[in-house]
Design a protein around this motif. Sequence first.
Motif, mmCIF file in Angstrom:
data_model
loop_
_atom_site.group_PDB
_atom_site.id
_atom_site.type_symbol
_atom_site.label_atom_id
_atom_site.label_comp_id
_atom_site.label_asym_id
_atom_site.label_seq_id
_atom_site.Cartn_x
_atom_site.Cartn_y
_atom_site.Cartn_z
ATOM 1 N N ARG A 215 0.775 -1.465 -0.124
ATOM 2 C CA ARG A 215 -0.010 -0.057 -0.130
ATOM 3 C C ARG A 215 0.850 1.274 0.174
ATOM 4 N NH1 ARG A 215 -3.205 -1.678 5.074
ATOM 5 N NH2 ARG A 215 -1.186 -2.535 5.433
ATOM 6 N N GLU A 216 2.069 1.290 0.474
ATOM 7 C CA GLU A 216 2.820 2.268 0.678
ATOM 8 C C GLU A 216 4.227 1.821 0.486
ATOM 9 O OE1 GLU A 216 2.521 5.073 4.112
ATOM 10 O OE2 GLU A 216 0.774 4.012 4.519
ATOM 11 N N PRO A 217 4.549 1.714 -0.889
ATOM 12 C CA PRO A 217 6.019 1.259 -1.368
ATOM 13 C C PRO A 217 7.198 1.978 -0.681
ATOM 14 C CG PRO A 217 4.707 1.593 -3.181
ATOM 15 C CD PRO A 217 3.844 2.001 -2.058
ATOM 16 N N GLU A 218 7.020 3.091 -0.496
ATOM 17 C CA GLU A 218 8.276 4.156 -0.219
ATOM 18 C C GLU A 218 8.606 3.880 1.465
ATOM 19 O OE1 GLU A 218 4.526 6.324 0.633
ATOM 20 O OE2 GLU A 218 5.121 5.370 -1.150
ATOM 21 N N ARG A 219 7.550 3.078 2.042
ATOM 22 C CA ARG A 219 7.950 2.960 3.498
ATOM 23 C C ARG A 219 9.132 1.889 3.604
ATOM 24 N NH1 ARG A 219 3.018 1.088 6.789
ATOM 25 N NH2 ARG A 219 4.594 1.074 8.646
ATOM 26 N N LYS A 220 10.048 2.018 4.478
ATOM 27 C CA LYS A 220 11.190 1.116 4.732
ATOM 28 C C LYS A 220 10.820 0.404 6.078
ATOM 29 C CE LYS A 220 14.142 4.236 2.194
ATOM 30 N NZ LYS A 220 15.399 5.033 2.284
ATOM 31 N N LEU A 221 10.406 -0.973 5.748
ATOM 32 C CA LEU A 221 10.416 -1.770 6.900
ATOM 33 C C LEU A 221 11.171 -3.026 7.022
ATOM 34 C CD1 LEU A 221 6.631 -1.780 6.632
ATOM 35 C CD2 LEU A 221 7.678 -0.593 8.260
ATOM 36 N N TRP A 222 11.528 -3.578 8.318
ATOM 37 C CA TRP A 222 12.381 -4.613 8.530
ATOM 38 C C TRP A 222 11.645 -5.289 10.002
ATOM 39 C CZ3 TRP A 222 14.492 0.033 7.080
ATOM 40 C CH2 TRP A 222 15.381 0.053 5.725
ATOM 41 N N TYR A 223 11.950 -6.727 9.712
ATOM 42 C CA TYR A 223 11.304 -7.592 10.729
ATOM 43 C C TYR A 223 12.305 -8.358 11.178
ATOM 44 C CZ TYR A 223 8.126 -10.333 13.390
ATOM 45 O OH TYR A 223 7.312 -11.187 14.439
ATOM 46 N N ILE A 224 12.705 -8.256 12.619
ATOM 47 C CA ILE A 224 13.636 -8.928 13.382
ATOM 48 C C ILE A 224 13.206 -10.021 13.953
ATOM 49 C CG2 ILE A 224 15.284 -6.711 13.373
ATOM 50 C CD1 ILE A 224 14.485 -6.368 16.193
ATOM 51 N N TYR A 225 13.717 -11.186 14.045
ATOM 52 C CA TYR A 225 13.259 -12.257 15.043
ATOM 53 C C TYR A 225 14.526 -13.195 15.453
ATOM 54 C CZ TYR A 225 14.465 -15.074 10.989
ATOM 55 O OH TYR A 225 15.242 -16.079 10.021
ATOM 56 N N TYR A 226 14.296 -13.890 16.427
ATOM 57 C CA TYR A 226 15.412 -14.902 16.835
ATOM 58 C C TYR A 226 14.671 -15.973 17.387
ATOM 59 C CZ TYR A 226 14.102 -13.660 21.638
ATOM 60 O OH TYR A 226 13.365 -13.511 22.797
ATOM 61 N N CYS A 227 15.315 -17.145 17.255
ATOM 62 C CA CYS A 227 14.549 -18.576 17.539
ATOM 63 C C CYS A 227 15.707 -19.639 17.514
ATOM 64 C CB CYS A 227 13.633 -18.898 16.747
ATOM 65 S SG CYS A 227 14.098 -19.165 14.915
ATOM 66 N N LYS A 228 15.404 -20.583 18.114
ATOM 67 C CA LYS A 228 16.568 -22.018 18.216
ATOM 68 C C LYS A 228 16.469 -22.356 16.420
ATOM 69 C CE LYS A 228 16.014 -23.207 22.781
ATOM 70 N NZ LYS A 228 15.481 -21.913 23.238
ATOM 71 N N GLN A 229 17.552 -23.304 16.415
ATOM 72 C CA GLN A 229 17.702 -23.686 14.990
ATOM 73 C C GLN A 229 16.670 -24.639 14.580
ATOM 74 O OE1 GLN A 229 21.424 -25.691 14.613
ATOM 75 N NE2 GLN A 229 21.297 -25.697 12.454
ATOM 76 N N SER A 230 16.092 -25.459 15.230
ATOM 77 C CA SER A 230 15.091 -26.445 15.156
ATOM 78 C C SER A 230 13.666 -25.659 14.645
ATOM 79 C CB SER A 230 14.842 -27.147 16.160
ATOM 80 O OG SER A 230 14.523 -26.781 17.533
ATOM 81 N N LYS B 2 12.362 9.663 4.176
ATOM 82 C CA LYS B 2 13.512 10.036 3.619
ATOM 83 C C LYS B 2 14.833 9.568 4.384
ATOM 84 C CE LYS B 2 10.918 14.102 2.308
ATOM 85 N NZ LYS B 2 10.619 15.689 2.173
ATOM 86 N N SER B 3 14.805 8.370 4.782
ATOM 87 C CA SER B 3 16.026 7.995 5.386
ATOM 88 C C SER B 3 16.834 7.356 4.250
ATOM 89 C CB SER B 3 15.563 6.763 6.292
ATOM 90 O OG SER B 3 16.755 6.248 6.797
ATOM 91 N N HIS B 4 18.296 7.640 4.690
ATOM 92 C CA HIS B 4 19.304 6.964 3.806
ATOM 93 C C HIS B 4 19.573 5.528 3.900
ATOM 94 C CE1 HIS B 4 21.286 8.231 7.254
ATOM 95 N NE2 HIS B 4 22.407 7.218 6.954
ATOM 96 N N PHE B 5 18.892 4.923 4.712
ATOM 97 C CA PHE B 5 19.118 3.302 5.018
ATOM 98 C C PHE B 5 18.429 2.497 4.150
ATOM 99 C CE2 PHE B 5 20.507 4.391 9.213
ATOM 100 C CZ PHE B 5 21.449 3.494 9.561
ATOM 101 N N ASN B 6 19.004 1.554 3.421
ATOM 102 C CA ASN B 6 18.364 0.494 2.705
ATOM 103 C C ASN B 6 18.976 -0.922 3.267
ATOM 104 O OD1 ASN B 6 21.276 0.041 2.057
ATOM 105 N ND2 ASN B 6 20.829 1.008 0.115
ATOM 106 N N ASN B 7 18.690 -1.841 2.492
ATOM 107 C CA ASN B 7 18.775 -3.240 2.956
ATOM 108 C C ASN B 7 20.406 -3.547 3.351
ATOM 109 O OD1 ASN B 7 16.017 -3.952 2.919
ATOM 110 N ND2 ASN B 7 16.220 -4.952 0.828
ATOM 111 N N GLU B 8 21.195 -2.916 2.609
ATOM 112 C CA GLU B 8 22.709 -3.404 2.745
ATOM 113 C C GLU B 8 23.155 -2.564 3.861
ATOM 114 O OE1 GLU B 8 21.548 -2.131 -0.449
ATOM 115 O OE2 GLU B 8 21.592 -4.068 -1.237
#
Length: 162
Positions: A51-66, A123-129
Amino acid sequence: MAGSKKDINTADAEMDNHLRCIFYIKPKPAPTKCSPFVVEFFGVLSLTDLREPERKLWYIYYCKQSDIEHTVHQIHQKYGKKNMYEIFQKPVFSGAALRASVKKHFAELKWFTKGNLLEAPPKSHFNNERVCKTVTDLRNIEQQRIYNYVLVKSQWYSMYNR
């Protein structure tokens, strides 16, 4: 008549506790519930809001390997599989600690951090890299802290046992 083996073990344990109190020695630690053989992973998913492609979003998670597949599947169910892809996934000592340091770092940069979701300001300069590099740097700092702690304890132990 000799006491049973169980009575002797409890008597030894009581004597051990008594001597520890007298000589101000720390009590024996209880066995931990964590298994040192289970590896924990920390990951970051890049999320695109259709709906808003200009938004920069990231999802963080942690879990056990299994549990990686199950956790990622749940995240895909919630946000849609087409809208996200993995940019970072590494084994860590403590996923909760790394999650807290990542959230704190980005909150100090005035990002919107709610739960496991990180959103860069407009207008943040952050990207995936850049996000991946920042998380890698935070992980390396965490590993350096653990290494320094173990090194200091090892040096202290070697000096103490001379």
